[in-house]
Design a protein around this motif. Sequence first.
Motif, PDB file in Angstrom:
ATOM      1  N   THR A  91     -50.979  -3.448   9.459  1.00  0.00           N
ATOM      2  CA  THR A  91     -50.214  -4.506  10.001  1.00  0.00           C
ATOM      3  C   THR A  91     -50.372  -5.507   9.116  1.00  0.00           C
ATOM      4  O   THR A  91     -51.432  -5.703   8.290  1.00  0.00           O
ATOM      5  N   ASP A  92     -49.239  -6.319   8.720  1.00  0.00           N
ATOM      6  CA  ASP A  92     -49.321  -7.475   7.976  1.00  0.00           C
ATOM      7  C   ASP A  92     -49.968  -8.609   8.752  1.00  0.00           C
ATOM      8  O   ASP A  92     -49.645  -8.975   9.858  1.00  0.00           O
ATOM      9  N   LEU A  93     -50.975  -9.393   7.975  1.00  0.00           N
ATOM     10  CA  LEU A  93     -51.529 -10.498   8.614  1.00  0.00           C
ATOM     11  C   LEU A  93     -51.238 -11.590   7.902  1.00  0.00           C
ATOM     12  O   LEU A  93     -51.514 -11.743   6.604  1.00  0.00           O
ATOM     13  N   ALA A  94     -51.080 -12.808   8.668  1.00  0.00           N
ATOM     14  CA  ALA A  94     -50.756 -14.145   7.754  1.00  0.00           C
ATOM     15  C   ALA A  94     -52.332 -14.601   7.632  1.00  0.00           C
ATOM     16  O   ALA A  94     -53.059 -14.862   8.828  1.00  0.00           O
ATOM     17  N   VAL A  95     -52.812 -14.837   6.326  1.00  0.00           N
ATOM     18  CA  VAL A  95     -54.216 -15.219   6.329  1.00  0.00           C
ATOM     19  C   VAL A  95     -54.086 -16.300   5.511  1.00  0.00           C
ATOM     20  O   VAL A  95     -53.621 -16.710   4.136  1.00  0.00           O
ATOM     21  N   PRO A  96     -54.802 -17.692   5.914  1.00  0.00           N
ATOM     22  CA  PRO A  96     -54.262 -19.021   5.487  1.00  0.00           C
ATOM     23  C   PRO A  96     -55.291 -18.835   4.050  1.00  0.00           C
ATOM     24  O   PRO A  96     -56.236 -18.279   4.269  1.00  0.00           O
ATOM     25  N   VAL A  97     -55.108 -19.756   2.975  1.00  0.00           N
ATOM     26  CA  VAL A  97     -55.974 -19.826   1.952  1.00  0.00           C
ATOM     27  C   VAL A  97     -57.175 -20.464   2.120  1.00  0.00           C
ATOM     28  O   VAL A  97     -57.161 -21.398   3.009  1.00  0.00           O
ATOM     29  N   LEU A  98     -58.164 -20.167   1.636  1.00  0.00           N
ATOM     30  CA  LEU A  98     -59.604 -20.713   1.901  1.00  0.00           C
ATOM     31  C   LEU A  98     -59.354 -22.192   1.593  1.00  0.00           C
ATOM     32  O   LEU A  98     -58.955 -22.669   0.509  1.00  0.00           O
ATOM     33  N   GLY A  99     -59.967 -23.210   2.525  1.00  0.00           N
ATOM     34  CA  GLY A  99     -60.067 -24.661   2.334  1.00  0.00           C
ATOM     35  C   GLY A  99     -58.742 -25.037   2.870  1.00  0.00           C
ATOM     36  O   GLY A  99     -58.821 -26.512   2.836  1.00  0.00           O
ATOM     37  N   GLU A 100     -57.761 -24.627   3.046  1.00  0.00           N
ATOM     38  CA  GLU A 100     -56.404 -25.101   3.657  1.00  0.00           C
ATOM     39  C   GLU A 100     -56.581 -25.123   4.975  1.00  0.00           C
ATOM     40  O   GLU A 100     -56.762 -24.205   5.693  1.00  0.00           O
ATOM     41  N   PRO A 101     -55.978 -26.198   5.553  1.00  0.00           N
ATOM     42  CA  PRO A 101     -55.769 -26.091   7.112  1.00  0.00           C
ATOM     43  C   PRO A 101     -54.827 -24.934   7.499  1.00  0.00           C
ATOM     44  O   PRO A 101     -53.915 -24.681   6.928  1.00  0.00           O
ATOM     45  N   PRO A 102     -55.343 -24.433   8.863  1.00  0.00           N
ATOM     46  CA  PRO A 102     -54.372 -23.179   9.298  1.00  0.00           C
ATOM     47  C   PRO A 102     -53.090 -23.939   9.738  1.00  0.00           C
ATOM     48  O   PRO A 102     -52.580 -24.699   9.893  1.00  0.00           O
TER      49      PRO A 102
END
Length: 102
Positions: A91-102
């Motif tokens: 499945t596709d997952l939304a993964v925030p960029v490291l260091g950015e707030p979710p």
Amino acid sequence: MPQTPPEEILACAGLVLPGGESTTIGKLCVRFGVDEAILELARRGGAIWGTCAGMILLAKEIEKSDQWRLGLMDIAVRRNAFGRQVDSFETDLAVPVLGEPP
């Protein structure tokens, strides 16, 4: 002259047995003589590591199974402990960029 698969294995210092379908991998190992080559590599002190199906083939015991195995690791494993491969999915997952707030 090209080497046969058993000779190629014996020329290695180590071997990784991958994931996949352990029954099929085991049958092919026996059919092509790779089983004896892997056992000889182990006798010579070669490093052997297995993931998923590879681990199943390395185990001394496979719970509730008489499946062929190499029996090189003093472990007991259970096939399909997390379910059958046919039930796997992606499945596709939304993964925030490291260091950015979710």
